[in-house]
Design a protein around this motif. Structure first.
Motif, PDB file in Angstrom:
ATOM      1  N   GLU A  41       0.828  -1.205   0.000  1.00 33.02           N
ATOM      2  CA  GLU A  41       0.000   0.000   0.000  1.00 33.02           C
ATOM      3  C   GLU A  41       0.863   1.257   0.000  1.00 33.02           C
ATOM      4  O   GLU A  41       0.532   2.237  -0.676  1.00 33.02           O
ATOM      5  CB  GLU A  41      -0.933  -0.018   1.203  1.00 33.02           C
ATOM      6  CG  GLU A  41      -2.026  -1.068   1.093  1.00 33.02           C
ATOM      7  CD  GLU A  41      -2.840  -1.204   2.357  1.00 33.02           C
ATOM      8  OE1 GLU A  41      -2.713  -0.356   3.260  1.00 33.02           O
ATOM      9  OE2 GLU A  41      -3.614  -2.172   2.435  1.00 33.02           O
ATOM     10  N   THR A  42       1.965   1.227   0.727  1.00 35.21           N
ATOM     11  CA  THR A  42       2.886   2.364   0.740  1.00 35.21           C
ATOM     12  C   THR A  42       3.502   2.557  -0.637  1.00 35.21           C
ATOM     13  O   THR A  42       3.598   3.687  -1.130  1.00 35.21           O
ATOM     14  CB  THR A  42       3.992   2.146   1.785  1.00 35.21           C
ATOM     15  OG1 THR A  42       3.391   1.970   3.060  1.00 35.21           O
ATOM     16  CG2 THR A  42       4.939   3.316   1.835  1.00 35.21           C
ATOM     17  N   SER A  93       0.853   4.049  -2.981  1.00 30.74           N
ATOM     18  CA  SER A  93       0.555   5.455  -2.693  1.00 30.74           C
ATOM     19  C   SER A  93       1.722   6.351  -3.104  1.00 30.74           C
ATOM     20  O   SER A  93       1.506   7.471  -3.565  1.00 30.74           O
ATOM     21  CB  SER A  93       0.198   5.651  -1.228  1.00 30.74           C
ATOM     22  OG  SER A  93       1.306   5.401  -0.394  1.00 30.74           O
ATOM     23  N   ASP A  94       2.955   5.867  -2.960  1.00 29.98           N
ATOM     24  CA  ASP A  94       4.109   6.647  -3.416  1.00 29.98           C
ATOM     25  C   ASP A  94       4.119   6.777  -4.933  1.00 29.98           C
ATOM     26  O   ASP A  94       4.386   7.847  -5.475  1.00 29.98           O
ATOM     27  CB  ASP A  94       5.416   6.008  -2.954  1.00 29.98           C
ATOM     28  CG  ASP A  94       5.676   6.197  -1.478  1.00 29.98           C
ATOM     29  OD1 ASP A  94       5.059   7.099  -0.882  1.00 29.98           O
ATOM     30  OD2 ASP A  94       6.485   5.438  -0.908  1.00 29.98           O
ATOM     31  N   LYS A 148       1.528   6.535  -6.948  1.00 32.92           N
ATOM     32  CA  LYS A 148       0.374   7.263  -7.471  1.00 32.92           C
ATOM     33  C   LYS A 148       0.371   8.735  -7.074  1.00 32.92           C
ATOM     34  O   LYS A 148       0.173   9.603  -7.912  1.00 32.92           O
ATOM     35  CB  LYS A 148      -0.911   6.604  -7.002  1.00 32.92           C
ATOM     36  CG  LYS A 148      -2.127   7.215  -7.650  1.00 32.92           C
ATOM     37  CD  LYS A 148      -3.376   6.454  -7.333  1.00 32.92           C
ATOM     38  CE  LYS A 148      -4.558   7.113  -8.004  1.00 32.92           C
ATOM     39  NZ  LYS A 148      -5.802   6.524  -7.660  1.00 32.92           N
ATOM     40  N   GLY A 149       0.571   9.047  -5.798  1.00 33.41           N
ATOM     41  CA  GLY A 149       0.322  10.418  -5.403  1.00 33.41           C
ATOM     42  C   GLY A 149       1.364  11.119  -4.567  1.00 33.41           C
ATOM     43  O   GLY A 149       1.435  12.333  -4.581  1.00 33.41           O
ATOM     44  N   ARG A 150       2.192  10.383  -3.852  1.00 30.56           N
ATOM     45  CA  ARG A 150       3.092  11.063  -2.921  1.00 30.56           C
ATOM     46  C   ARG A 150       4.491  11.305  -3.468  1.00 30.56           C
ATOM     47  O   ARG A 150       5.392  11.629  -2.714  1.00 30.56           O
ATOM     48  CB  ARG A 150       3.207  10.249  -1.630  1.00 30.56           C
ATOM     49  CG  ARG A 150       1.967  10.312  -0.798  1.00 30.56           C
ATOM     50  CD  ARG A 150       2.204   9.806   0.576  1.00 30.56           C
ATOM     51  NE  ARG A 150       2.660   8.420   0.537  1.00 30.56           N
ATOM     52  CZ  ARG A 150       2.732   7.663   1.601  1.00 30.56           C
ATOM     53  NH1 ARG A 150       2.393   8.125   2.777  1.00 30.56           N
ATOM     54  NH2 ARG A 150       3.147   6.415   1.501  1.00 30.56           N
ATOM     55  N   ASN A 172       3.611  10.503  -9.050  1.00 35.78           N
ATOM     56  CA  ASN A 172       2.420  10.988  -9.765  1.00 35.78           C
ATOM     57  C   ASN A 172       2.216  10.312 -11.119  1.00 35.78           C
ATOM     58  O   ASN A 172       1.944  10.971 -12.121  1.00 35.78           O
ATOM     59  CB  ASN A 172       2.473  12.501  -9.934  1.00 35.78           C
ATOM     60  CG  ASN A 172       2.345  13.222  -8.613  1.00 35.78           C
ATOM     61  OD1 ASN A 172       1.581  12.810  -7.744  1.00 35.78           O
ATOM     62  ND2 ASN A 172       3.108  14.273  -8.440  1.00 35.78           N
ATOM     63  N   HIS A 209      -0.220   8.613 -12.088  1.00 33.46           N
ATOM     64  CA  HIS A 209      -1.598   8.757 -12.557  1.00 33.46           C
ATOM     65  C   HIS A 209      -1.811  10.028 -13.392  1.00 33.46           C
ATOM     66  O   HIS A 209      -2.779  10.132 -14.122  1.00 33.46           O
ATOM     67  CB  HIS A 209      -2.569   8.729 -11.382  1.00 33.46           C
ATOM     68  CG  HIS A 209      -2.459   9.893 -10.459  1.00 33.46           C
ATOM     69  ND1 HIS A 209      -1.373  10.073  -9.619  1.00 33.46           N
ATOM     70  CD2 HIS A 209      -3.267  10.939 -10.244  1.00 33.46           C
ATOM     71  CE1 HIS A 209      -1.549  11.181  -8.932  1.00 33.46           C
ATOM     72  NE2 HIS A 209      -2.699  11.729  -9.298  1.00 33.46           N
TER      73      HIS A 209
END
Length: 55
Positions: free
Chosen positions: A6-7, A10-11, A13-15, A18, A20
């Protein structure tokens, strides 16, 4: 183990990376981008561990 995945997602995709926002539609190009991002992510983890060992 799932918290690590999950980390990672999230890294990616968004943190930080990017992915996405790339706007890529072609699966081959998305695949190449994800390979590059995965290698960069591994490199960043390595550098973080290296920095911790040096201090």
């Amino acid at each position: 183990m799932s918290f690590r995945i999950e980390t990672l997602f999230s890294d990616i995709k968004g943190r930080g990376f990017n992915v996405h926002k790339s706007g890529l539609k072609c699966p081959e190009r998305v695949s190449r981008l994800l390979i590059a991002v995965a290698l960069a992510y591994i490199w960043m983890i390595y550098l973080g561990e290296y920095a911790l060992q040096q201090s």
